[in-house]
Write an enzyme that holds these catalytic residues in place. Sequence first.
Site, PDB file in Angstrom:
ATOM      1  N   ASN A 155       0.739  -1.341   0.103  1.00 52.01           N
ATOM      2  CA  ASN A 155      -0.107  -0.159   0.137  1.00 52.01           C
ATOM      3  C   ASN A 155       0.823   1.253   0.036  1.00 52.01           C
ATOM      4  O   ASN A 155       0.388   2.340  -0.700  1.00 52.01           O
ATOM      5  CB  ASN A 155      -1.057   0.045   1.100  1.00 52.01           C
ATOM      6  CG  ASN A 155      -0.407  -0.160   2.558  1.00 52.01           C
ATOM      7  OD1 ASN A 155       0.727  -0.490   2.668  1.00 52.01           O
ATOM      8  ND2 ASN A 155      -1.122   0.627   3.614  1.00 52.01           N
ATOM      9  N   GLY A 231       2.197  -5.939   7.247  1.00 55.18           N
ATOM     10  CA  GLY A 231       1.114  -6.431   6.548  1.00 55.18           C
ATOM     11  C   GLY A 231      -0.063  -6.986   7.004  1.00 55.18           C
ATOM     12  O   GLY A 231      -0.530  -6.508   8.132  1.00 55.18           O
ATOM     13  N   SER A 232      -0.735  -8.089   6.555  1.00 55.07           N
ATOM     14  CA  SER A 232      -2.056  -8.478   7.407  1.00 55.07           C
ATOM     15  C   SER A 232      -1.728  -9.411   8.518  1.00 55.07           C
ATOM     16  O   SER A 232      -0.764  -9.963   8.519  1.00 55.07           O
ATOM     17  CB  SER A 232      -2.795  -9.317   6.253  1.00 55.07           C
ATOM     18  OG  SER A 232      -2.064 -10.597   5.800  1.00 55.07           O
ATOM     19  N   THR A 235      -1.028 -13.196   7.754  1.00 62.88           N
ATOM     20  CA  THR A 235       0.345 -13.385   7.400  1.00 62.88           C
ATOM     21  C   THR A 235       1.176 -13.480   8.352  1.00 62.88           C
ATOM     22  O   THR A 235       2.093 -14.144   8.777  1.00 62.88           O
ATOM     23  CB  THR A 235       0.754 -12.292   6.231  1.00 62.88           C
ATOM     24  OG1 THR A 235       0.000 -12.510   5.212  1.00 62.88           O
ATOM     25  CG2 THR A 235       2.290 -12.821   5.674  1.00 62.88           C
ATOM     26  N   ALA A 236       0.857 -12.535   9.587  1.00 62.39           N
ATOM     27  CA  ALA A 236       1.732 -12.392  10.803  1.00 62.39           C
ATOM     28  C   ALA A 236       1.465 -13.642  11.524  1.00 62.39           C
ATOM     29  O   ALA A 236       2.506 -14.079  12.069  1.00 62.39           O
ATOM     30  CB  ALA A 236       1.207 -11.336  11.471  1.00 62.39           C
ATOM     31  N   GLU A 253       3.476  -5.169  12.217  1.00 62.93           N
ATOM     32  CA  GLU A 253       2.581  -3.983  12.317  1.00 62.93           C
ATOM     33  C   GLU A 253       1.715  -4.567  11.391  1.00 62.93           C
ATOM     34  O   GLU A 253       1.925  -4.681  10.191  1.00 62.93           O
ATOM     35  CB  GLU A 253       3.581  -2.882  11.365  1.00 62.93           C
ATOM     36  CG  GLU A 253       4.664  -2.361  12.288  1.00 62.93           C
ATOM     37  CD  GLU A 253       4.402  -1.405  13.382  1.00 62.93           C
ATOM     38  OE1 GLU A 253       2.989  -1.243  13.705  1.00 62.93           O
ATOM     39  OE2 GLU A 253       5.192  -1.082  14.143  1.00 62.93           O
ATOM     40  N   CYS A 287      -3.257   1.469   6.153  1.00 60.75           N
ATOM     41  CA  CYS A 287      -3.811   0.534   7.620  1.00 60.75           C
ATOM     42  C   CYS A 287      -4.357   1.509   8.926  1.00 60.75           C
ATOM     43  O   CYS A 287      -5.089   1.005   9.472  1.00 60.75           O
ATOM     44  CB  CYS A 287      -2.452   0.077   8.189  1.00 60.75           C
ATOM     45  SG  CYS A 287      -1.373   1.106   8.647  1.00 60.75           S
ATOM     46  N   GLU A 468       7.743   0.637  16.567  1.00 63.31           N
ATOM     47  CA  GLU A 468       8.744   1.044  15.819  1.00 63.31           C
ATOM     48  C   GLU A 468       8.674   2.691  15.895  1.00 63.31           C
ATOM     49  O   GLU A 468       7.562   3.573  16.169  1.00 63.31           O
ATOM     50  CB  GLU A 468       8.600   0.715  14.392  1.00 63.31           C
ATOM     51  CG  GLU A 468       8.942  -0.732  14.415  1.00 63.31           C
ATOM     52  CD  GLU A 468       9.044  -1.572  13.010  1.00 63.31           C
ATOM     53  OE1 GLU A 468       9.138  -0.727  11.794  1.00 63.31           O
ATOM     54  OE2 GLU A 468       9.295  -2.742  13.189  1.00 63.31           O
TER      55      GLU A 468
HETATM   56  P1  NAD Z   1       0.308  -9.406   3.072  1.00 65.93           P
HETATM   57  O1  NAD Z   1       0.293 -10.041   4.647  1.00 65.93           O
HETATM   58  O2  NAD Z   1      -0.469 -10.042   2.266  1.00 65.93           O
HETATM   59  O3  NAD Z   1       1.691  -9.121   2.695  1.00 65.93           O
HETATM   60  C1  NAD Z   1       2.591  -8.345   3.123  1.00 65.93           C
HETATM   61  C2  NAD Z   1       4.021  -8.803   2.924  1.00 65.93           C
HETATM   62  O4  NAD Z   1       4.253 -10.086   3.331  1.00 65.93           O
HETATM   63  C3  NAD Z   1       4.274  -8.906   1.393  1.00 65.93           C
HETATM   64  O5  NAD Z   1       5.560  -8.632   0.914  1.00 65.93           O
HETATM   65  C4  NAD Z   1       3.919 -10.409   1.050  1.00 65.93           C
HETATM   66  O6  NAD Z   1       4.651 -10.860  -0.016  1.00 65.93           O
HETATM   67  C5  NAD Z   1       4.577 -11.222   2.179  1.00 65.93           C
HETATM   68  N1  NAD Z   1       4.048 -12.319   2.705  1.00 65.93           N
HETATM   69  C6  NAD Z   1       3.127 -12.950   2.492  1.00 65.93           C
HETATM   70  N2  NAD Z   1       2.916 -14.158   3.027  1.00 65.93           N
HETATM   71  C7  NAD Z   1       4.055 -14.349   3.474  1.00 65.93           C
HETATM   72  C8  NAD Z   1       4.484 -15.562   4.269  1.00 65.93           C
HETATM   73  N3  NAD Z   1       3.948 -16.508   4.448  1.00 65.93           N
HETATM   74  N4  NAD Z   1       5.929 -15.423   4.739  1.00 65.93           N
HETATM   75  C9  NAD Z   1       6.471 -14.211   4.645  1.00 65.93           C
HETATM   76  N5  NAD Z   1       6.043 -13.197   4.041  1.00 65.93           N
HETATM   77  C10 NAD Z   1       4.820 -13.339   3.497  1.00 65.93           C
HETATM   78  O7  NAD Z   1      -0.362  -7.890   3.226  1.00 65.93           O
HETATM   79  P2  NAD Z   1      -0.585  -6.758   2.062  1.00 65.93           P
HETATM   80  O8  NAD Z   1      -2.019  -7.333   1.231  1.00 65.93           O
HETATM   81  O9  NAD Z   1       0.560  -6.704   1.293  1.00 65.93           O
HETATM   82  O10 NAD Z   1      -1.017  -5.635   2.783  1.00 65.93           O
HETATM   83  C11 NAD Z   1      -2.229  -5.034   3.216  1.00 65.93           C
HETATM   84  C12 NAD Z   1      -2.044  -5.304   4.811  1.00 65.93           C
HETATM   85  O11 NAD Z   1      -0.956  -4.602   5.483  1.00 65.93           O
HETATM   86  C13 NAD Z   1      -3.332  -4.766   5.651  1.00 65.93           C
HETATM   87  O12 NAD Z   1      -3.830  -5.651   6.444  1.00 65.93           O
HETATM   88  C14 NAD Z   1      -2.829  -3.382   6.233  1.00 65.93           C
HETATM   89  O13 NAD Z   1      -3.487  -3.314   7.278  1.00 65.93           O
HETATM   90  C15 NAD Z   1      -1.597  -3.959   6.511  1.00 65.93           C
HETATM   91  N6  NAD Z   1      -0.664  -2.750   6.762  1.00 65.93           N
HETATM   92  C16 NAD Z   1      -0.358  -2.523   8.261  1.00 65.93           C
HETATM   93  C17 NAD Z   1       0.477  -1.392   8.401  1.00 65.93           C
HETATM   94  C18 NAD Z   1       0.864  -0.925   9.864  1.00 65.93           C
HETATM   95  O14 NAD Z   1       1.949  -0.152  10.062  1.00 65.93           O
HETATM   96  N7  NAD Z   1       0.241  -1.495  10.886  1.00 65.93           N
HETATM   97  C19 NAD Z   1       0.759  -0.550   7.285  1.00 65.93           C
HETATM   98  C20 NAD Z   1       0.601  -0.870   6.087  1.00 65.93           C
HETATM   99  C21 NAD Z   1      -0.179  -2.020   5.749  1.00 65.93           C
END
Ligand code: NAD
Length: 487
Positions: A155, A231-232, A235-236, A253, A287, A468
């Site tokens: 994003n 990320g999401s 995934t976390a 995050e 986010c 962070e």
């Molecule tokens: P995502 O979790 O699908 O992917 C994020 C990253 O993780 C990508 O680089 C992806 O390739 C990688 N990834 C996916 N599966 C993985 C795995 N099994 N092991 C290691 N890495 C893996 O998220 P997205 O769709 O790219 O982003 C949107 C999400 O991010 C939303 O939920 C949003 O709220 C969140 N987000 C949070 C913040 C914050 O600071 N809290 C900021 C921006 C986005």
Amino acid sequence: MAHSKALLVLENFIGGKFVPCSSYIDSYNPSTGDVYCRVPDSGKEEVQAAVKAAKDAFPTWSSKSPLERSQILNKLADLIEYDLEAFAQAESKDQGKTITFARTVDIPRAVYNFRFFASSILHCMTECTEMATVGCMHYTLRAPVGVAGLISPWNLPLYLLTWKIAPAIAYGNTVVAKPSEMTSVTAWMMCKLLEKAGVPHGVVNVVFGTGAKAGEALVCHPDVPLISFTGSTLTAQRITEKSAPHCKRLSLELGGKNPAIIFDDADLSQCIPTTLRSSFANQGEICLCTSRIFVQRGIYSEFLKRFVSEAKKWNTGNPSDPTVDMGALISKEHLEKVRGYVKKAQAEGARVLCGEGVDSLALPTGNQKGYFMLPTVIAEVKDESCCMQEEIFGPVTCVVAFDTEEEVIERANSVKYGLAATVWSSNVGRVHRVARRLQSGLVWTNCWLIRDLNLPFGGMKASGIGREGAKDSYEFFTEVKTITIKH
Ligand code: NAD
């Protein structure tokens, strides 16, 4: 699939060199729906090479003085800033965001991330205590951890990646970064500037590819003791499981379902334009975006009327047009998912007041196949509806009425997330009371998205683990040791 030669082809950046990959993935321009770029589909082998390069570079880099590292970070900031327009154009094309947003938010912030940590490392302090009765003095030392694995989402591509790279290398770590496979271009452009900035080979390595292959290989690598992930939440959870056998240090995050609470003494002339931005900026793909708006009953009708009328004025279209307010969503699949939420809300009896399915969207000829939707406002949604509980991550916001302070705090907290909230009121006492009780890592009152990078950033509950920011990043990216001297 056959591709014309005009496609942009990215390469991994390992040990200071661009290295081709044996297979590639297509990357789309969200505003046209065309494939325009090919991204390395890296796996274990590429990650292994990058981790080795980072490990080899660590002893020299970590022993440089903070001042030397600071000068290099500042130089890198200058070089990105010098190319700001090219970076902004690339970010807009790759992600679908408006050129205005990329020019004014994404790239300036990426520059500032490097400048901020270049300055921050010059002011780090450790602790010292004395136990005079037993003749002892204690002090702490902080040392970089080693090879940091950095994984970022699509994003705010360069903004969020540099928010990790800058502190990681500032404090003396070396890194292997993996940007989102959907938005890799600006990270690749940044790699081209590293040598000129004086970043030694192997200090910053970037491996492109999917989460399942490249991301997971990084998370599972035994020589990467620390993972910073944005990320999401889903995934976390997977990253936490996969890294558990190695006892890795994690910063997570994650997603949000952020409330805006608007009391009847709020200044609507400030609140309405800011809440429009907090709902729809970057197509709602931040986010921190607001997706649940609680309005006190006395001003509910007036707020709704003015909010919807202003939302209808948002200009959605070609992101490279500087007059456009809202660009394209990241992918066809994501657009369908976001639209699906609007349909579910309708099926549950909620009212869609503007946007998706209500107003028509006229797009320029070249953008007909892009992933666009209009800012969408939904009213009369039940708190237990998936639209009020799940992260939509698109230009959709729900507006509901409330009566009392006590009630709205409880309803705002009744989701699994806890990232950000906004509170609108001119009653100072109330603002403090509500901010204290909201389960949210960040609370903005009478404003949104104003950040001081010195202070902690992060979420509670399902929105994350760890923080962070200047002090927090210092603690995360360094290992502390306590030393006792008896005299
Ligand atoms: P995502 O979790 O699908 O992917 C994020 C990253 O993780 C990508 O680089 C992806 O390739 C990688 N990834 C996916 N599966 C993985 C795995 N099994 N092991 C290691 N890495 C893996 O998220 P997205 O769709 O790219 O982003 C949107 C999400 O991010 C939303 O939920 C949003 O709220 C969140 N987000 C949070 C913040 C914050 O600071 N809290 C900021 C921006 C986005």
